[in-house]
Design a protein around this motif. Structure first.
Motif, mmCIF file in Angstrom:
data_model
loop_
_atom_site.group_PDB
_atom_site.id
_atom_site.type_symbol
_atom_site.label_atom_id
_atom_site.label_comp_id
_atom_site.label_asym_id
_atom_site.label_seq_id
_atom_site.Cartn_x
_atom_site.Cartn_y
_atom_site.Cartn_z
ATOM 1 N N ALA A 9 -14.533 120.800 73.251
ATOM 2 C CA ALA A 9 -14.037 119.942 72.172
ATOM 3 C C ALA A 9 -14.813 118.639 72.196
ATOM 4 C CB ALA A 9 -12.550 119.664 72.337
ATOM 5 N N GLY A 10 -15.061 118.099 71.015
ATOM 6 C CA GLY A 10 -15.614 116.765 70.884
ATOM 7 C C GLY A 10 -14.566 115.867 70.249
ATOM 8 N N ILE A 11 -14.390 114.663 70.787
ATOM 9 C CA ILE A 11 -13.386 113.722 70.281
ATOM 10 C C ILE A 11 -14.037 112.362 70.087
ATOM 11 C CG2 ILE A 11 -11.196 112.532 70.737
ATOM 12 C CD1 ILE A 11 -10.470 114.857 72.631
ATOM 13 N N VAL A 12 -13.865 111.805 68.905
ATOM 14 C CA VAL A 12 -14.255 110.417 68.672
ATOM 15 C C VAL A 12 -12.970 109.620 68.520
ATOM 16 C CG1 VAL A 12 -15.553 108.786 67.277
ATOM 17 C CG2 VAL A 12 -16.369 111.145 67.506
ATOM 18 N N ASN A 13 -12.654 108.823 69.533
ATOM 19 C CA ASN A 13 -11.449 107.996 69.512
ATOM 20 C C ASN A 13 -11.856 106.635 68.936
ATOM 21 O OD1 ASN A 13 -9.278 106.230 70.179
ATOM 22 N ND2 ASN A 13 -8.610 107.627 71.796
ATOM 23 N N HIS A 14 -11.693 106.480 67.627
ATOM 24 C CA HIS A 14 -12.135 105.252 66.950
ATOM 25 C C HIS A 14 -11.374 104.032 67.445
ATOM 26 C CE1 HIS A 14 -14.656 107.484 64.132
ATOM 27 N NE2 HIS A 14 -13.647 108.329 63.968
ATOM 28 N N ARG A 15 -10.100 104.216 67.747
ATOM 29 C CA ARG A 15 -9.282 103.087 68.209
ATOM 30 C C ARG A 15 -9.765 102.602 69.576
ATOM 31 N NH1 ARG A 15 -3.804 102.766 70.469
ATOM 32 N NH2 ARG A 15 -2.914 100.760 69.893
ATOM 33 N N CYS A 16 -10.031 103.541 70.472
ATOM 34 C CA CYS A 16 -10.521 103.165 71.801
ATOM 35 C C CYS A 16 -11.896 102.496 71.700
ATOM 36 C CB CYS A 16 -10.598 104.396 72.700
ATOM 37 S SG CYS A 16 -11.084 104.042 74.398
ATOM 38 N N ASN A 17 -12.777 103.071 70.882
ATOM 39 C CA ASN A 17 -14.110 102.484 70.719
ATOM 40 C C ASN A 17 -14.031 101.055 70.201
ATOM 41 O OD1 ASN A 17 -15.590 104.636 71.697
ATOM 42 N ND2 ASN A 17 -15.994 105.528 69.685
ATOM 43 N N GLU A 18 -13.102 100.818 69.259
ATOM 44 C CA GLU A 18 -12.964 99.483 68.687
ATOM 45 C C GLU A 18 -12.400 98.501 69.717
ATOM 46 O OE1 GLU A 18 -10.645 97.184 65.012
ATOM 47 O OE2 GLU A 18 -10.589 99.369 65.162
ATOM 48 N N ILE A 19 -11.344 98.919 70.439
ATOM 49 C CA ILE A 19 -10.708 98.028 71.414
ATOM 50 C C ILE A 19 -11.654 97.685 72.562
ATOM 51 C CG2 ILE A 19 -8.896 97.917 73.185
ATOM 52 C CD1 ILE A 19 -7.072 99.459 71.252
ATOM 53 N N LYS A 20 -12.403 98.668 73.013
ATOM 54 C CA LYS A 20 -13.268 98.462 74.178
ATOM 55 C C LYS A 20 -14.708 98.123 73.819
ATOM 56 C CE LYS A 20 -10.465 101.316 77.267
ATOM 57 N NZ LYS A 20 -10.066 100.195 78.132
ATOM 58 N N GLY A 21 -15.012 98.061 72.540
ATOM 59 C CA GLY A 21 -16.359 97.724 72.123
ATOM 60 C C GLY A 21 -17.387 98.768 72.538
ATOM 61 N N GLN A 22 -17.019 100.033 72.407
ATOM 62 C CA GLN A 22 -17.904 101.130 72.818
ATOM 63 C C GLN A 22 -18.322 101.964 71.617
ATOM 64 O OE1 GLN A 22 -15.167 103.040 75.530
ATOM 65 N NE2 GLN A 22 -15.907 101.872 77.308
ATOM 66 N N LYS A 23 -19.319 102.792 71.834
ATOM 67 C CA LYS A 23 -19.751 103.772 70.836
ATOM 68 C C LYS A 23 -19.826 105.124 71.533
ATOM 69 C CE LYS A 23 -22.359 100.694 67.772
ATOM 70 N NZ LYS A 23 -23.675 100.465 67.094
ATOM 71 N N ARG A 24 -18.665 105.648 71.837
ATOM 72 C CA ARG A 24 -18.572 106.843 72.670
ATOM 73 C C ARG A 24 -18.015 108.040 71.932
ATOM 74 N NH1 ARG A 24 -16.521 105.690 78.834
ATOM 75 N NH2 ARG A 24 -18.514 104.887 79.595
#
Length: 370
Positions: A69-84
């Motif tokens: 599975a691939g998951i893009v957690n937009h909320r986590c990326n925004e809060i932590k300043g990541q592009k994961r």
């Protein structure tokens, strides 16, 4: 030829969910999740409101040989300043080419969205299963973690992944509460003006559920991969997990004003019951689970936490003492901790007990290039 196919139908989803049962059919340490639980998580989890999820299978000669599975957690990326992009639900036969093609598919999807890093295994949040077993392959896994074969971490190294963090899981022998621990707990309760809240029934557990999870939101805020739970996620956790709560195995610490400041929750170990159920609640799975809830020699310590302002006070010794005494009353012989970060200072409490590390699990990361 290995063909990667995206999961788009209910039939394909069922195959995706059931693949590990075939892969680990002869493995005595693997514990299957319930099919319905996996289906709900993949289709109805409230985190899907802010996560993109795609599933793929690897096929060869008409036979499924892997999944991811691939998951893009937009909320986590925004809060932590990541592009994961995260990977999860990864399983494969012992063929590095299958693993390579599965990961390439996830990485290509991430790069197409401008993401720069892949990490995992991690589902929607660290309140769910995450990390890959890298040591301790000869122990049956607990419900809160995944099992995998020893060749998995070898594939990760070959694919260029590196360690981000490791988690440790402890097995603790339940022995009489030492006088030193008992005195320490009483001293800390008086010093910090905290007390144990009485819990008599499951209704009280449910009522305290949101308050309980708000404490987690505060106490876990600096923990790896954690982002605050939404109200919808809290409701999900209460409905999915707290239904197993047993009043005598749950500890709530409150201050002199009745504010919840610390939590601990344990349940009898259900891993062997889930093995017997083999992914199905009916007709016999429910019987095995109910039996394990009331006749068990092992207990799983699921959640613990204190508010940040109490992080270095040692008040966790108070609920450890209470639960320890409850374990003795229930006749438990061994307690199994949840996964704990290897650099977690609080985990050093297990040095005071007859304990040993039985599993090490790892979260990986890799830069997405090109």
């Amino acid at each position: 030829m290995i063909e990667i196919k995206e999961v788009t139908t209910k039939q394909q989803l069922r195959r995706f969910i059931r693949f590990p049962r075939r892969l680990y059919k002869k493995c005595p340490y693997y514990v299957p999740a319930m099919d319905k639980d996996e289906e709900r998580q993949l289709t109805k989890h409230p985190a899907l409101a802010f996560c993109d999820l795609r599933l793929w299978t690897a096929e060869r000669d008409g036979e499924m040989v892997g999944r991811i599975a691939g998951i893009v957690n937009h909320r986590c990326n925004e809060i932590k300043g990541q592009k994961r992009i995260r990977f999860a639900w990864f399983d494969t036969i012992e063929d590095p080419e299958v693993a390579r093609k599965l990961f390439q598919t996830v990485e290509d999807w991430g790069k197409a969205q401008g993401l720069t890093e892949i990490c995992g295994p991690s589902r929607f949040s660290n309140m769910e299963k995450q990390a890959m077993l890298v040591d301790g392959f000869d122990h049956i896994t607990s419900l809160g973690a995944d099992y995998n074969y020893p060749y998995y971490p070898r594939f990760m190294d070959e694919l260029g992944f590196e360690k981000e963090v490791d988690y440790l899981q402890f097995k603790v022998k339940v022995t009489p509460v030492s006088e030193r621990i008992s005195r320490l707990a009483d001293l800390l309760a008086k010093k910090h003006h905290v007390r144990l809240r009485e819990i008599n029934n499951k209704g009280q557990i449910r009522q305290a559920g949101y308050e309980f999870l708000e404490v987690l939101n505060n106490s876990y805020q600096n923990i790896f991969n954690f982002i605050p739970l939404t109200h919808e996620e809290m409701t999900w956790i209460i409905n999915e997990n707290l239904s197993f709560g047993i009043p005598d195995l749950m500890s709530l610490l409150e201050d002199k004003n009745g504010r919840l400041v610390g939590i601990a929750m344990s349940i009898p170990s259900l891993n062997r019951a889930f093995r017997k159920a083999n992914g199905k609640l009916w007709p016999f799975g429910a019987f095995h689970i109910l039996h394990a809830l009331h006749h068990n020699k092992n207990v799983d310590m699921l959640l613990t936490g204190v508010l940040p302002e109490y992080a270095h006070t040692g008040i966790h010794a108070i609920y450890h003492k209470q639960l320890h005494e409850a374990f003795l009353r229930h006749g438990f012989e061994y307690a199994y901790t949840s996964q704990q970060l290897e650099n977690n200072i609080a985990a050093r409490i297990w040095e005071k007990y007859d304990s040993k590390v039985i599993a090490r699990r790892r979260c990986y990361r890799k830069a997405l290039k090109g």
